[in-house]
Design a protein around this motif. Structure first.
Motif, PDB file in Angstrom:
ATOM      1  N   SER A   1       0.853  -1.183   0.000  1.00 48.83           N
ATOM      2  CA  SER A   1       0.000   0.000   0.000  1.00 48.83           C
ATOM      3  C   SER A   1       0.892   1.238   0.000  1.00 48.83           C
ATOM      4  O   SER A   1       1.513   1.561   1.010  1.00 48.83           O
ATOM      5  CB  SER A   1      -0.911   0.001   1.229  1.00 48.83           C
ATOM      6  N   GLN A   2       0.927   1.890  -1.148  1.00 48.44           N
ATOM      7  CA  GLN A   2       1.704   3.129  -1.259  1.00 48.44           C
ATOM      8  C   GLN A   2       0.791   4.246  -1.726  1.00 48.44           C
ATOM      9  O   GLN A   2       1.226   5.238  -2.275  1.00 48.44           O
ATOM     10  CB  GLN A   2       2.848   2.950  -2.256  1.00 48.44           C
ATOM     11  N   HIS A   3      -0.510   4.026  -1.552  1.00 48.02           N
ATOM     12  CA  HIS A   3      -1.506   4.954  -2.086  1.00 48.02           C
ATOM     13  C   HIS A   3      -2.673   5.041  -1.124  1.00 48.02           C
ATOM     14  O   HIS A   3      -2.879   4.174  -0.280  1.00 48.02           O
ATOM     15  CB  HIS A   3      -2.008   4.423  -3.445  1.00 48.02           C
TER      16      HIS A   3
ATOM     17  N   ILE B   1      -7.454   0.985  -1.209  1.00 44.61           N
ATOM     18  CA  ILE B   1      -7.286  -0.398  -0.773  1.00 44.61           C
ATOM     19  C   ILE B   1      -5.884  -0.889  -1.157  1.00 44.61           C
ATOM     20  O   ILE B   1      -5.441  -0.673  -2.295  1.00 44.61           O
ATOM     21  CB  ILE B   1      -8.373  -1.295  -1.435  1.00 44.61           C
ATOM     22  N   PRO B   2      -5.160  -1.564  -0.219  1.00 44.82           N
ATOM     23  CA  PRO B   2      -3.825  -2.076  -0.570  1.00 44.82           C
ATOM     24  C   PRO B   2      -3.912  -3.049  -1.745  1.00 44.82           C
ATOM     25  O   PRO B   2      -4.941  -3.704  -1.961  1.00 44.82           O
ATOM     26  CB  PRO B   2      -3.387  -2.823   0.701  1.00 44.82           C
ATOM     27  N   ALA B   3      -2.824  -3.144  -2.524  1.00 45.13           N
ATOM     28  CA  ALA B   3      -2.789  -4.101  -3.631  1.00 45.13           C
ATOM     29  C   ALA B   3      -2.630  -5.522  -3.064  1.00 45.13           C
ATOM     30  O   ALA B   3      -2.241  -5.695  -1.905  1.00 45.13           O
ATOM     31  CB  ALA B   3      -1.629  -3.756  -4.554  1.00 45.13           C
ATOM     32  N   LYS B   4      -2.958  -6.517  -3.909  1.00 45.54           N
ATOM     33  CA  LYS B   4      -2.895  -7.918  -3.458  1.00 45.54           C
ATOM     34  C   LYS B   4      -1.658  -8.585  -4.082  1.00 45.54           C
ATOM     35  O   LYS B   4      -1.527  -8.575  -5.320  1.00 45.54           O
ATOM     36  CB  LYS B   4      -4.170  -8.623  -3.930  1.00 45.54           C
ATOM     37  N   PRO B   5      -0.766  -9.156  -3.256  1.00 47.75           N
ATOM     38  CA  PRO B   5       0.462  -9.753  -3.825  1.00 47.75           C
ATOM     39  C   PRO B   5       0.158 -10.828  -4.858  1.00 47.75           C
ATOM     40  O   PRO B   5      -0.750 -11.642  -4.685  1.00 47.75           O
ATOM     41  CB  PRO B   5       1.165 -10.357  -2.602  1.00 47.75           C
ATOM     42  N   LEU B   6       0.936 -10.828  -5.946  1.00 42.98           N
ATOM     43  CA  LEU B   6       0.789 -11.833  -7.003  1.00 42.98           C
ATOM     44  C   LEU B   6       1.952 -12.812  -6.979  1.00 42.98           C
ATOM     45  O   LEU B   6       2.009 -13.728  -7.774  1.00 42.98           O
ATOM     46  CB  LEU B   6       0.786 -11.133  -8.379  1.00 42.98           C
ATOM     47  N   VAL B   7       2.913 -12.555  -6.094  1.00 44.87           N
ATOM     48  CA  VAL B   7       4.134 -13.370  -6.060  1.00 44.87           C
ATOM     49  C   VAL B   7       4.216 -14.102  -4.726  1.00 44.87           C
ATOM     50  O   VAL B   7       3.512 -13.758  -3.776  1.00 44.87           O
ATOM     51  CB  VAL B   7       5.382 -12.468  -6.235  1.00 44.87           C
ATOM     52  N   LYS B   8       5.098 -15.106  -4.698  1.00 46.95           N
ATOM     53  CA  LYS B   8       5.336 -15.824  -3.430  1.00 46.95           C
ATOM     54  C   LYS B   8       6.836 -15.997  -3.244  1.00 46.95           C
ATOM     55  O   LYS B   8       7.621 -15.733  -4.179  1.00 46.95           O
ATOM     56  CB  LYS B   8       4.586 -17.160  -3.428  1.00 46.95           C
ATOM     57  N   LYS B   9       7.204 -16.423  -2.056  1.00 47.46           N
ATOM     58  CA  LYS B   9       8.610 -16.622  -1.701  1.00 47.46           C
ATOM     59  C   LYS B   9       9.331 -17.431  -2.790  1.00 47.46           C
ATOM     60  O   LYS B   9       8.774 -18.407  -3.297  1.00 47.46           O
ATOM     61  CB  LYS B   9       8.656 -17.404  -0.393  1.00 47.46           C
TER      62      LYS B   9
ATOM     63  N   SER C   1      -7.265   1.803  -6.086  1.00 49.03           N
ATOM     64  CA  SER C   1      -6.095   0.986  -5.776  1.00 49.03           C
ATOM     65  C   SER C   1      -5.229   0.953  -7.030  1.00 49.03           C
ATOM     66  O   SER C   1      -5.732   1.220  -8.130  1.00 49.03           O
ATOM     67  CB  SER C   1      -6.551  -0.430  -5.394  1.00 49.03           C
ATOM     68  N   VAL C   2      -3.956   0.668  -6.870  1.00 41.14           N
ATOM     69  CA  VAL C   2      -3.076   0.626  -8.053  1.00 41.14           C
ATOM     70  C   VAL C   2      -2.159  -0.593  -7.984  1.00 41.14           C
ATOM     71  O   VAL C   2      -1.886  -1.102  -6.892  1.00 41.14           O
ATOM     72  CB  VAL C   2      -2.186   1.893  -8.161  1.00 41.14           C
ATOM     73  N   PRO C   3      -1.665  -1.046  -9.157  1.00 41.04           N
ATOM     74  CA  PRO C   3      -0.694  -2.146  -9.118  1.00 41.04           C
ATOM     75  C   PRO C   3       0.650  -1.665  -8.574  1.00 41.04           C
ATOM     76  O   PRO C   3       0.965  -0.488  -8.641  1.00 41.04           O
ATOM     77  CB  PRO C   3      -0.565  -2.570 -10.584  1.00 41.04           C
TER      78      PRO C   3
END
Ligand code: SF4
Ligand code: SF4
Length: 448
Positions: free
Chosen positions: A41-43, A46-54, A72-74
């Motif tokens: 969340s830099q905006h 609503i915070p963005a939803k992670p698309l990546v994993k460890k 919300s933004v990517p």
């Protein structure tokens, strides 16, 4: 079209500018760090939803978190590397926030978007590009830019104003954008005007930036649709209500927005980000910021990969002096004091200030002198002393009636108070309580 009428607004203050510390320093690109901490969340919204994993591998420019909802933004990776973890990390806002931690693989692989043609990009293409590039306002509030480019259908926008005031002391980032990226500033303004279907644009610049006014005016001399306004140097000239009043003479009523008087305001840096996203295919993965203050060894204007820690930026600028007592993210009037320098640079970070004991007002607070200076200085015509008192006494109903929610937390009243009363801190506290109270009464007013 160039107008030089030295327009301004009623109230305000004249803090020492301190711009000379970085005024002559061009942007310098900071090397990519070994690790970045990228908050989801830099905006505002609503915070963005992670698309990546460890352990996932990502390139710089790749989307690592997708928007959730309209406001919300990517979020994109600012380096190429491996996802180390996703967890809460220190944040410049003061409380830890969820973030994606990426370790660099030093391959510098980058994924840009397809370039669009500046002249033929359609309004819809521009808006979608701004959305995909994850652009948020650079003026501090970090509002998603594409949302501002998508006003409600029944609202008629007549003007786009670029805010080139940079009225916070110390900061010279926007000044350097106007000097070093003049074409991108004007090109970005035209793209924003096209996206909104607006025929009139203006750029408001405080008159302490004479070289920028000259350069922008020269570049706009044949532009009938863009007017350049030289505005009186006074804090908070860059606040939305003050800017609209100074440039167009229009009053934004209490509780209303610029779009209610037919105006969209964007920051100079936002216009550059829009230009870079459309013309160069760049997502918002770099922050331009001023590092300044008497306590930093080498003040600079920097281009920093988002997610770089405050500590690394300070180290790159030679470190801090022995008499440094405070580090602030943003300007000294509205910025946030920092306690954990692991906190990362975000999309809307405009500056890091390292202040010495001589630059910080630590005089003891005394009782109110009833001098009325705070009332005289408040650009919104509020009574800060009364509002702060209501907040202290927890009389939030009275604070609401006295319009505490209208306060824009500019800090002008605190700056002017001879009794050193932390007025804006009390106002912020009271405002939060009143907003909470209003939400309990009207649950439909939930935060977007
Ligand atoms: S912080 Fe609020 S009350 Fe104080 S000067 Fe700014 S707008 Fe007025
Ligand atoms: S400026 Fe300070 S001392 Fe003067 S009236 Fe306002 S709160 Fe009181």
């Amino acid at each position: 079209m160039i107008l030089n009428l030295k327009k301004t607004f009623k109230g305000g203050v004249h803090p020492k500018e301190w711009k000379e510390l970085t005024k002559n320093f061009s942007f310098e690109a900071m090397p990519k760090p070994k690790q970045v901490i990228i908050p989801i969340s830099q905006h505002i919204g609503i915070p963005a939803k992670p698309l990546v994993k460890k352990k996932d591998r990502v390139k710089a420019g790749e989307i690592i978190a997708e928007p959730e909802g309209f406001v919300s933004v990517p979020i994109h990776s600012s380096i190429s590397g491996i996802i180390k973890d996703i967890h809460k990390e220190p944040n410049v806002s003061g409380s830890p926030k969820d973030a994606i931690i990426i370790e660099s693989d030093f391959s510098d692989e980058i994924e840009m978007m397809e370039k669009l043609n500046f002249s033929s990009a359609t309004p819809d293409q521009i808006k979608e590009r701004v959305r995909l590039a994850g652009i948020v306002g650079q003026g501090g509030a970090a509002f998603p830019t594409f949302v501002k480019l998508t006003p409600p259908r029944d609202v008629k926008i007549e003007y786009v104003i670029l805010n080139g005031c940079e009225c916070e002391p110390y900061l010279t980032r926007d000044d350097h954008y106007m000097l070093e990226r003049t074409d991108a500033v004007i090109g970005g303004l035209k793209l924003i005007m096209r996206a909104l279907g607006v025929a009139k644009g203006a750029i408001g610049i405080e008159d302490n930036k004479k070289t920028s006014i000259d350069k922008i005016s020269e570049a706009c001399k044949n532009e009938q649709s863009v007017q350049v306004e030289s505005l009186k140097t006074k804090y908070p000239q860059g606040a939305e209500k003050m800017l609209v009043k100074a440039v167009l003479g229009r009053e934004i009523p209490p509780g209303k927005l610029p779009l209610d008087v037919g105006v969209v305001i964007q920051n100079i840096g936002t216009a550059v980000a829009v230009y870079d996203a459309v013309v160069n295919g760049e997502p918002q993965i770099t922050a331009a910021l001023t590092v300044s203050g008497g306590g930093i060894i080498s003040p600079k204007n920097l281009l920093v990969p988002i997610g770089t820690s405050i500590q690394e930026v300070l180290d790159y600028c030679g470190g801090v002096k022995d008499n440094a007592v405070k580090v602030i993210v943003g300007g000294p009037m509205m910025g946030v004091a920092q306690y954990d320098f692991k906190a990362p640079i975000m999309k809307a970070t405009s500056g890091i200030l390292v202040l010495t004991d001589k630059e910080v007002n630590d005089y003891p607070e005394t009782p109110c002198l009833k001098c009325g200076k705070c009332i005289e200085a408040c650009p919104l015509g509020l009574e800060p002393t009364k509002l702060a008192r209501y907040a202290q006494l927890e009389r939030f109903g009275d604070a609401e009636d006295a319009k505490i929610t209208v306060c824009m937390e500019c800090g002008t009243c605190t700056f002017t108070c001879p009794a050193n009363i932390p007025l804006v801190q009390w106002l912020r506290y009271g405002k939060q309580k009143v907003i909470k109270m209003q939400k309990q009464k009207h649950p439909e007013l939930t935060e977007c």
